[in-house]
Design a protein around this motif. Sequence first.
Motif, PDB file in Angstrom:
ATOM      1  N   UNK A 302       0.829  -1.206   0.000  1.00 42.41           N
ATOM      2  CA  UNK A 302       0.000   0.000   0.000  1.00 42.41           C
ATOM      3  C   UNK A 302       0.861   1.251   0.000  1.00 42.41           C
ATOM      4  N   UNK A 303       0.266   2.328  -0.510  1.00 46.88           N
ATOM      5  CA  UNK A 303       0.877   3.652  -0.533  1.00 46.88           C
ATOM      6  C   UNK A 303      -0.127   4.630   0.071  1.00 46.88           C
ATOM      7  N   UNK A 304       0.340   5.476   0.987  1.00 46.87           N
ATOM      8  CA  UNK A 304      -0.531   6.453   1.635  1.00 46.87           C
ATOM      9  C   UNK A 304       0.109   7.828   1.573  1.00 46.87           C
ATOM     10  N   UNK A 305      -0.613   8.792   1.025  1.00 44.72           N
ATOM     11  CA  UNK A 305      -0.210  10.192   1.023  1.00 44.72           C
ATOM     12  C   UNK A 305      -1.186  10.986   1.874  1.00 44.72           C
ATOM     13  N   UNK A 306      -0.666  11.794   2.773  1.00 41.62           N
ATOM     14  CA  UNK A 306      -1.513  12.591   3.671  1.00 41.62           C
ATOM     15  C   UNK A 306      -0.997  14.016   3.670  1.00 41.62           C
ATOM     16  N   UNK A 307      -1.894  14.977   3.411  1.00 47.26           N
ATOM     17  CA  UNK A 307      -1.477  16.377   3.323  1.00 47.26           C
ATOM     18  C   UNK A 307      -2.462  17.258   4.075  1.00 47.26           C
ATOM     19  N   UNK A 308      -1.932  18.115   4.972  1.00 45.88           N
ATOM     20  CA  UNK A 308      -2.724  19.094   5.723  1.00 45.88           C
ATOM     21  C   UNK A 308      -2.109  20.474   5.543  1.00 45.88           C
ATOM     22  N   UNK A 309      -2.970  21.477   5.508  1.00 47.17           N
ATOM     23  CA  UNK A 309      -2.493  22.855   5.465  1.00 47.17           C
ATOM     24  C   UNK A 309      -3.294  23.645   6.492  1.00 47.17           C
ATOM     25  N   UNK A 310      -2.611  24.138   7.531  1.00 53.51           N
ATOM     26  CA  UNK A 310      -3.292  24.864   8.597  1.00 53.51           C
ATOM     27  C   UNK A 310      -3.203  26.371   8.372  1.00 53.51           C
ATOM     28  N   UNK A 311      -4.383  26.993   8.252  1.00 56.06           N
ATOM     29  CA  UNK A 311      -4.477  28.452   8.155  1.00 56.06           C
ATOM     30  C   UNK A 311      -4.689  29.007   9.563  1.00 56.06           C
ATOM     31  N   UNK A 318      -8.030  28.424  13.904  1.00 54.45           N
ATOM     32  CA  UNK A 318      -7.371  27.900  12.705  1.00 54.45           C
ATOM     33  C   UNK A 318      -8.325  27.012  11.909  1.00 54.45           C
ATOM     34  N   UNK A 319      -8.093  26.953  10.611  1.00 49.47           N
ATOM     35  CA  UNK A 319      -8.784  26.040   9.698  1.00 49.47           C
ATOM     36  C   UNK A 319      -7.729  25.170   9.028  1.00 49.47           C
ATOM     37  N   UNK A 320      -8.036  23.889   8.896  1.00 43.50           N
ATOM     38  CA  UNK A 320      -7.032  22.973   8.363  1.00 43.50           C
ATOM     39  C   UNK A 320      -7.667  21.986   7.373  1.00 43.50           C
ATOM     40  N   UNK A 321      -7.627  22.284   6.079  1.00 45.46           N
ATOM     41  CA  UNK A 321      -8.080  21.304   5.076  1.00 45.46           C
ATOM     42  C   UNK A 321      -7.133  20.108   5.045  1.00 45.46           C
ATOM     43  N   UNK A 322      -7.686  18.957   4.700  1.00 45.48           N
ATOM     44  CA  UNK A 322      -6.896  17.728   4.657  1.00 45.48           C
ATOM     45  C   UNK A 322      -7.318  16.868   3.473  1.00 45.48           C
ATOM     46  N   UNK A 323      -6.339  16.192   2.870  1.00 43.86           N
ATOM     47  CA  UNK A 323      -6.628  15.173   1.861  1.00 43.86           C
ATOM     48  C   UNK A 323      -5.713  13.984   2.106  1.00 43.86           C
ATOM     49  N   UNK A 324      -6.286  12.802   2.003  1.00 47.66           N
ATOM     50  CA  UNK A 324      -5.541  11.554   2.200  1.00 47.66           C
ATOM     51  C   UNK A 324      -5.839  10.630   1.031  1.00 47.66           C
TER      52      UNK A 324
END
Length: 416
Positions: A302-311, A318-324
Motif C-alpha cells: 500500500x501507498x498512503x499520502x496525507x497532506x494538511x495545510x493549517x491556516x 485555525x482552519x485545516x483542510x486535509x486530503x488523504x
Amino acid sequence: MKSIKNKLTLATCTLLSQQSGEALAIENAWEIDSSLLYYSEADDRVSVTKFVAAVGGDVSDRDRVNIQAVLDTMSGSTPSGAVKASGSSDTTTGASGGGGTSVTDPNASALSKFDDTRLANSLTWTHTHDNNWVIDYNAAVSIENDYRSYSGAVTVNKETAKKDYRFTFGIAGTYDQIYRVGAGNTPVPLTQIADNQYAGEGEKTTTDLIFGLTHVINRRTIAQVNLAYSLSQGYLTDPYKVFSVVDVTTDIPIDDSSYYEKRPGDRNRASITFGLNHQLYPSNNIIHGSYRYYTDDWDVDSHTLDFNYRFNLVNTNYLEPRIRLYQQSKASFYQNQFYVDNTAGLDPVTLFPEYISADYRLDDMQSITTGLHYGREVGKDGNIRARVEYMSQTFEHSEFDTNKAIIVQIAYSKRF
C-alpha cells in the motif's frame, strides 16, 4: 469490526514518540482531553460512535502519567464475503452477534448484521532520565463482545545535546483472544456453514518494532522518518467471514455454497513513513505532509499520502483542510468467489486452496479522504477542535465495489 480496533500496535509507538516531548514541555501541568466521534457508512452499513476521555499530568519533576478510556458502540451491516444471491438458503451468523440473513433480500447473504461494544483502557508512564533520555511505558486492555486484547509497550526517545535530532525505538506486544458471541468458539476454516463445525477460542500474538528519527532542520521545519516491523502469529482468520462456491458455467452460487474462510497463521508486515512539518513566514501557516509505504508477506502493498495545510486565523482560531490518498493491492489468497464445475459432481472442499478469503478489506482498493478541521482556544487554557471528513473507497473485485462514509468529531481539552 476488527479493522476499527484501537489496539496497541506500531502506530501507538509512533504516536507516543511524537507526543511525549510536547507533553513534557508543559511544566507541572495537568490536562484533560475528551472527544466524541461519529462514523457512518452509506446504505446503512457500518456506524460507529466513539467516546475518548484522557487525563494526564506531572507526578514529579521527571515523571508524567496519562490515563485514557475509550468506549465504542458499533452496529449496522458489513459484507460477509458471500456473493449476492436471491433466494440463497445459507444463513450466516452476524458479526459480533447480529442477526442472520434473510432469503427475501438478494443482498442478505452478502451482508452480515452486527452489534458490538468495546471498552478500552490504557496507562502511559513517561520518565525523563539524564542526558536527554525519555522512556514511555504503556499498558492497555480492550474488551468486546467477541474479542479481548491485552497490550504493553516501551518507547525510548534520545535527543542529542543540541536537541536537533531525536532517535526513537519502540517495542510493543499484544495478546488477543477471538471468539464468536454467545458460543465462545470459532468455526473450523473451510467448512460449510450448515455443517456447524466449531473449534475453541482463537488466540493471536503480535510483536511490533519501530525505529524513528526526527530532525529539526531549522526553527520552522521538522522532518521525520519511521521504520516499522510487525509479526502476528496464531488465529488470523475472521470467524465471521465466508466465501461462496459458484458454478463456473452458470455463474450462480450452488445451494448451501457458503464456507468459512481461512487465512495463514502468521503475517509479517513492514513499513516506512516520511513526514515533514513546515511553518511558513510571515503567515505562520503550517504545512504537514507524509508518505507511507507498507508491505507484508500476504502480498498486500500500500501507498498512503496525507497532506494538511493549517491556516492560522485571528484570535488563535485555525482552519485545516486535509486530503488523504490510499492505494492497496489484494492479498495473494483473496478471491471474491470460488468457481467449480458443478456437473462434475466433485466435493468442492477437495478443490479448495490452502488459504482463501473473500474479505473486501483484502481486495485491491483505492481510497480518498477529504476533510476540514477547525480549532480555537476557549476560555483560560481551554481548546476545542472539530473535524468533518468524507471518505470514498473503491474495490476492484469485491461484491460491493464502493464504500462511502462520513466522519464527524468534536474534541475539548483543558490545561490546569
